[in-house]
Scaffold this active site. Structure first.
Site, PDB file in Angstrom:
ATOM      1  N   GLU A  24      10.408  -0.745   3.044  1.00  0.00           N
ATOM      2  CA  GLU A  24       9.965   0.109   1.944  1.00  0.00           C
ATOM      3  C   GLU A  24       9.003   1.173   2.453  1.00  0.00           C
ATOM      4  O   GLU A  24       8.084   0.897   3.223  1.00  0.00           O
ATOM      5  CB  GLU A  24       9.236  -0.699   0.870  1.00  0.00           C
ATOM      6  CG  GLU A  24       8.682   0.210  -0.235  1.00  0.00           C
ATOM      7  CD  GLU A  24       7.727  -0.489  -1.184  1.00  0.00           C
ATOM      8  OE1 GLU A  24       7.501  -1.711  -1.042  1.00  0.00           O
ATOM      9  OE2 GLU A  24       7.209   0.185  -2.082  1.00  0.00           O
ATOM     10  N   ASP A  70      -8.058  -3.443   7.206  1.00  0.00           N
ATOM     11  CA  ASP A  70      -8.629  -2.150   6.821  1.00  0.00           C
ATOM     12  C   ASP A  70     -10.133  -2.277   6.835  1.00  0.00           C
ATOM     13  O   ASP A  70     -10.689  -3.145   6.169  1.00  0.00           O
ATOM     14  CB  ASP A  70      -8.125  -1.789   5.408  1.00  0.00           C
ATOM     15  CG  ASP A  70      -8.675  -0.460   4.926  1.00  0.00           C
ATOM     16  OD1 ASP A  70      -8.393  -0.097   3.766  1.00  0.00           O
ATOM     17  OD2 ASP A  70      -9.379   0.230   5.698  1.00  0.00           O
ATOM     18  N   ASP A 118     -13.683  -0.049   6.314  1.00  0.00           N
ATOM     19  CA  ASP A 118     -14.092   1.197   5.687  1.00  0.00           C
ATOM     20  C   ASP A 118     -15.596   1.367   5.818  1.00  0.00           C
ATOM     21  O   ASP A 118     -16.341   0.443   5.482  1.00  0.00           O
ATOM     22  CB  ASP A 118     -13.699   1.107   4.207  1.00  0.00           C
ATOM     23  CG  ASP A 118     -13.687   2.435   3.538  1.00  0.00           C
ATOM     24  OD1 ASP A 118     -12.951   2.584   2.551  1.00  0.00           O
ATOM     25  OD2 ASP A 118     -14.432   3.324   3.998  1.00  0.00           O
ATOM     26  N   GLY A 158      -8.347   8.555   8.757  1.00  0.00           N
ATOM     27  CA  GLY A 158      -8.324   9.928   8.308  1.00  0.00           C
ATOM     28  C   GLY A 158      -9.638  10.418   7.738  1.00  0.00           C
ATOM     29  O   GLY A 158      -9.925  11.607   7.770  1.00  0.00           O
TER      30      GLY A 158
END
Lengths: 455, 549
Positions: free
Chosen positions: A72, A139, A141, A191
């Protein structure tokens, strides 16, 4: 800017009429407008396809051509339009779709049991529509560290708080490789303000939700805040993995984070750190020492010194086991401070479920224009998030090197993107390809060895 | 007993079991623990069929109760082993394994029919299995795993020495300093650790309770139980589904009059003491109507207290309430004449003289089996009371279920239950554990632990009387007879089954006839040691019986 006489510049312009005007600067253009040239000339389509096909992209007899087709993808089109359950026949079709629709973000989902585009036909029958494989992802952050960094908040990222990410990369890398035996690990800049980690071993792709959750918990130490102090899942003695992590973190804390963030300079910060000491007596002792020194490094020395003195006193004064325990508890304060300020803070939700979508490498961040480039874990400390290549900058480079680009190779090879792709290959893709190839060869051997009815 | 084994029925029970299980090769295990892959060999008497299953059911219900009381798995370990040894003991050692296997398979039959029953059985059997596995010495654990072809192998010496330090460090980090130093000093053999892929122990990985290296977890033998139980659980789960299908399709029609009733009732079976016949228990005639208010305050469970209160205040109880309270009073030994007197007096304001005779007297006599089909009704068990829901204006049912928290608190306070127990009871009631709440209230009122759990209002009453006797010293023969009655009642067996209850009843009758004292020891001899539930007071020397006026 070179100091050529105006005449020569004009001459250059005349010689290459196809080139853009000399004052065009793509870094001033809105990111969304640049997505079309980005996907047509800069995005490394082949490399990404090679990765996600896991060897099923060639003509080897044991290739499973449907593997890629069951993956997907989710496109976020301009205007925050989510388009889920996209799937493609092969790399060419994916590249064509990207060039055509120019999504502002690409997310990669799991590999399902059937093509996501045709899921409606299978829902409700037998197993239904369900994920079969998916990389193990993490992840991290920087926003989660806002309470321990002084250089900025929220979306801010700079070379002073980057060491927190570098430390996280190092610890994850060591843990995943040494403890869990994984080998194909890719770290990617997210990013703007964080790092993603993709673990692509076959064993990792086949993990269940429960196992993923367990691995995330294995790395979890920071459990939120309580009255201004971080809650940590640390005992008096450490599990070998935590001991290994601490050894690394202490160095990072003392060499980079403490001095660069100035963690012991202003009043509020000093109070915050003192809160980790076990009692008022030691807090007062440390504050008295601090009157005489002003730099964070010196103050940290002083704090450690006081703690050690106190610990030794406890060992000497009380009965042996009780004294040893009290001393340990005192010394633990130093460990608590280091871990509270530097231990990786993972987003547990991202890792727990197989069907969580995660942004693909080499995407462009819509707000900053920065490319999500791979990070070499060996060079994590040296990575500079402020100078990551941006889509505007890359296009600028393309223009000035347009002669080189016209030679039939992919255009991005003439820009900084080639560096990013080189990191991708060297740290990750090449090893993965080698293993995948070996896997196919093994399957072939087994198929050949299996008894058949052929004469 | 032997009459049950009709010719031709010999071996019948085993045949039935065989049809619904999948018998494999015979396996005589050297270790006491079994994965129950194979059916037990040989004949199984119908009586054993039932009795073994009920004993095992007691163990499993005990495990369930321990969990409901909030014990963690490690705290439960000893208690579970104790429970198992108590109920599953047999005369000879070889018999023990057979009883284990037979009872397990019979319970599979009984608990395969619905998803809820299956889930319950799997949960308790897995906890029992884990406890028994942990109890095995390491050598037996290894034999067990090899015998059952489980893919877990212990470490060899070189592997062990390579990771010895890290294993000790993990133990230290878990606060097990003694074990850590024992390991470093070479007192721990390599077989105490197993090397398994980390995927198989996610819970241990998540809490950092194992050392990990290159994708393998080094699991200690104590932690192995959660690993070994996984194949056990999945095998049992699959087997139950199969059993359900085959029972319904193949066996139930054939066994409709023999085994089916037993199997189908096992899951609802009341396993506690038998309160059906007050005469047999020797308590008949010991209570009078005048005693009731006093006894109510001191020994009635909350359900009966509130009904008796309501009856007293409004001079009336609806039918269900009259049944519940009336049968309870019969169970504690109130004779028919006294019962009539009691009800007549209480309801006098609402139903004077003739009206009472016309409308209510018949029912009282009916309860005692003197009218209609002369059926001797048994006092309701807690299970039955809990499932009955009172409507508007009715006060029967279980107050722990029906009262609001505030009403519950004030009712328990009026009963003089200790405040901490009131809170505990309210909490358990809120969680749905009504019988445990009642037990907590019992403990709070009598100030001592309740050894047996509360499964029946009459059990509450008898335990209460016993505890009060113990606290006051054995005071009068009425009390001693009540105690003896309680002893007789602690028989393993459902109400109305003639077989096992008969000898007990005969002994009880003899006991009641004789003087209170010697009866207790006589009964203990007759009933043997296995299913007794007698706390200390009963075995106090009968010589202490005194008459006080």
């Amino acid at each position: 800017m070179s100091e050529q006489p105006v005449a020569e510049v004009k001459a250059e312009v005349k010689l290459e009429p196809a080139a853009q005007p000399a004052d065009a600067d793509f870094t001033n253009v809105g990111v969304q407008f640049l997505m079309a040239p980005y996907y047509s000339r800069l995005f490394p389509h082949q490399e990404v396809y090679k990765w996600l096909a896991y060897g099923n992209d060639g003509k080897h007899p044991m290739v499973d051509a449907s593997f890629f087709q069951h993956r997907e993808f989710c496109f976020t089109l301009d205007g925050d339009i989510f388009v889920r359950y996209q799937s493609f026949k092969d790399g060419l079709e994916l590249a064509a779709a990207l060039k055509d629709r120019c999504p502002s973000k690409i997310d990669i989902g799991p590999v399902y049991n059937v093509e996501p585009q045709r899921r409606a036909a299978y829902q409700g029958s037998g197993q239904g529509f369900c994920p079969m494989e998916r990389e193990l992802v993490f992840d991290i952050d920087l926003t989660d560290y806002d309470d321990v960094r002084t250089c900025g908040r929220e979306g801010h990222i700079c070379i002073k708080c980057w060491p927190l990410m570098a430390a996280a990369i190092k610890i994850l890398d060591a843990g995943l490789r040494q403890d869990f035996g994984f080998q194909h690990i890719l770290f990617v800049f997210s990013g703007r303000r964080g790092v993603h980690c993709w673990v692509c071993d076959e064993r990792a792709r086949k993990l269940t939700d429960e196992q993923r959750s367990a691995i995330a918990s294995y790395f979890a130490v920071y459990k939120g805040q309580e009255r201004g102090v971080a809650k940590l899942a640390l005992g008096l003695d450490d599990h070998p993995a935590l001991a290994r992590a601490y050894a690394l973190l202490k160095g990072a804390f003392e060499d980079r984070i403490l001095p660069e963030q100035g963690l012991l300079e202003d009043e509020a910060q000093r109070k915050a750190i003192l809160a980790y000491l076990p009692n008022d007596a030691i807090r007062n002792a440390v504050e008295r020492r601090w009157d005489g020194v002003s730099s964070s490094a010196d103050r940290w020395e002083a704090l450690q010194d006081e703690v050690e003195t106190e610990a030794q006193a406890l060992e000497a004064n009380r009965k042996s086991s009780e004294g040893a325990r009290a001393a340990k508890a005192m010394r633990k304060a130093v460990k608590d401070i280091v871990c509270a300020y530097t231990y990786p803070r993972l987003d547990m939700e991202v890792s727990k479920k197989m069907n969580h979508l995660l942004k693909a490498p080499f995407c462009v961040h819509p707000k900053t224009g920065k490319v999500c480039v791979p990070i070499d874990p060996e060079a994590a400390w040296e990575f500079d998030p402020e100078t990551v290549c941006t889509v505007g900058g890359l296009l600028n480079q393309l223009n000035s090197n347009s002669a080189a680009a016209a030679q039939g190779e992919e255009p991005w090879r003439a820009t900084d993107m080639s560096q990013a792709v080189e990191t991708f290959r060297a740290c990750f893709l090449d090893a993965l390809q080698a293993e995948v190839k070996e896997g196919l060869a093994e399957k072939l051997r087994q198929a050949a060895a299996a008894p058949t009815l052929a004469w | 007993m032997a009459t049950f084994l009709a010719a031709g029925a010999v071996g019948g029970a085993r045949k039935v079991l065989a049809e619904v299980q999948q018998p494999n090769r015979v396996h005589r295990s050297k270790v006491a623990l079994s994965m129950y892959r194979d059916m037990p060999e040989g004949e199984i008497a119908i009586e054993e069929f039932e009795r073994f299953a009920m004993d095992r059911l007691r163990v499993l219900k005990g495990v369930d109760d321990l969990k409901a009381k909030g014990f963690r798995v490690d705290q439960m370990q000893d208690k579970v082993i104790e429970l198992y040894d108590k109920h599953m003991a047999t005369a000879q050692r070889e018999e023990k394994q057979r009883k284990d296997a037979v009872s397990h398979f019979v319970l599979r039959l009984a608990y395969c029919r619905t998803e809820d029953l299956r889930r319950w059985l799997i949960s308790q059997e897995c906890d029992l299995f884990k406890a028994r596995f942990k109890d095995l010495p390491p050598r037996d654990q290894r034999v067990f795993m090899e015998a059952n072809e489980l893919p877990f192998r212990p470490l060899g010496r070189p592997d062990f020495e390579e990771v010895q330090e890290q294993l000790a460090q993990v133990l230290l980090s878990l606060g097990q300093a003694q074990q850590a130093s024992a390991l470093l000093n070479g007192k721990v053999p390599p077989e105490s650790y197993y090397k398994v892929p980390f995927e198989q122990v996610p819970d241990l990985v998540a809490s950092r309770r194992v050392y990990l290296q290159a994708g393998y977890a080094y699991v200690s033998k104590d932690q192995m139980s959660s690993l070994v139980v996984q194949p056990f659980r999945s095998a049992l789960s699959k087997a139950l589904v199969l059993t359900a299908r085959r029972w319904a399709a193949v066996v139930a029609p054939a066994e409709a009059d023999r085994l089916a009733p037993v199997v189908e009732s096992l899951s609802q079976r009341y396993l506690g003491p038998d309160y059906s016949d007050a005469e047999k228990r020797g308590v008949a005639g010991t209570i009078t109507a005048r005693d009731i208010p006093v006894l109510s305050k001191s020994s009635f469970p909350l359900c009966m207290v509130s009904m008796q209160q309501a009856l007293h205040d409004s001079h009336h109880l609806k039918h269900d309430g009259r049944m519940q309270l009336g049968l309870f009073l019969k169970g504690i030994g109130l004779p028919l004449e006294e019962a009539m007197c009691f009800w007549r007096t209480e309801m006098a304001a609402v139903a004077p003289g003739d009206k009472f005779d016309k409308q209510y007297a018949y029912n009282v006599r009916h309860n005692y089996g003197k009218e209609g089909n002369r059926k001797d009704y048994t006092p309701y068990t807690c299970a039955k009371i809990i499932t009955s829901t009172p409507g508007v204006g009715q006060v029967h049912g279980c107050p722990y279920k029906t009262f609001s928290q505030e009403s519950l608190r004030s009712a328990l306070a009026r009963l003089q239950v200790a405040p901490s127990n009131i809170e505990a009871a309210v909490g358990m009631a809120a969680a749905g554990n009504f019988q445990l709440a009642c037990e907590s209230a019992w403990e709070g009122k009598h100030g001592c632990a309740c050894n047996t759990g509360i499964n029946h209002p009459n059990q509450y009453f008898e335990e209460s009387r016993k505890a009060i006797q113990a606290q006051q010293g054995p005071a009068d023969p009425a009390a001693a007879t009540v105690a003896a009655g309680g002893a007789a009642a602690a028989a393993a067996g459902p109400p109305k089954t003639p077989g096992p209850a008969a000898p007990a009843a005969a002994a009880a009758a003899a006991a009641a006839a004789g003087s209170g004292g010697g009866a207790t020891t006589q009964l203990q001899d007759v009933l043997g040691g296995s299913s007794q539930q007698q706390p200390q007071p009963d075995s106090a020397p009968p010589a202490k019986v005194q008459r006080t006026d």
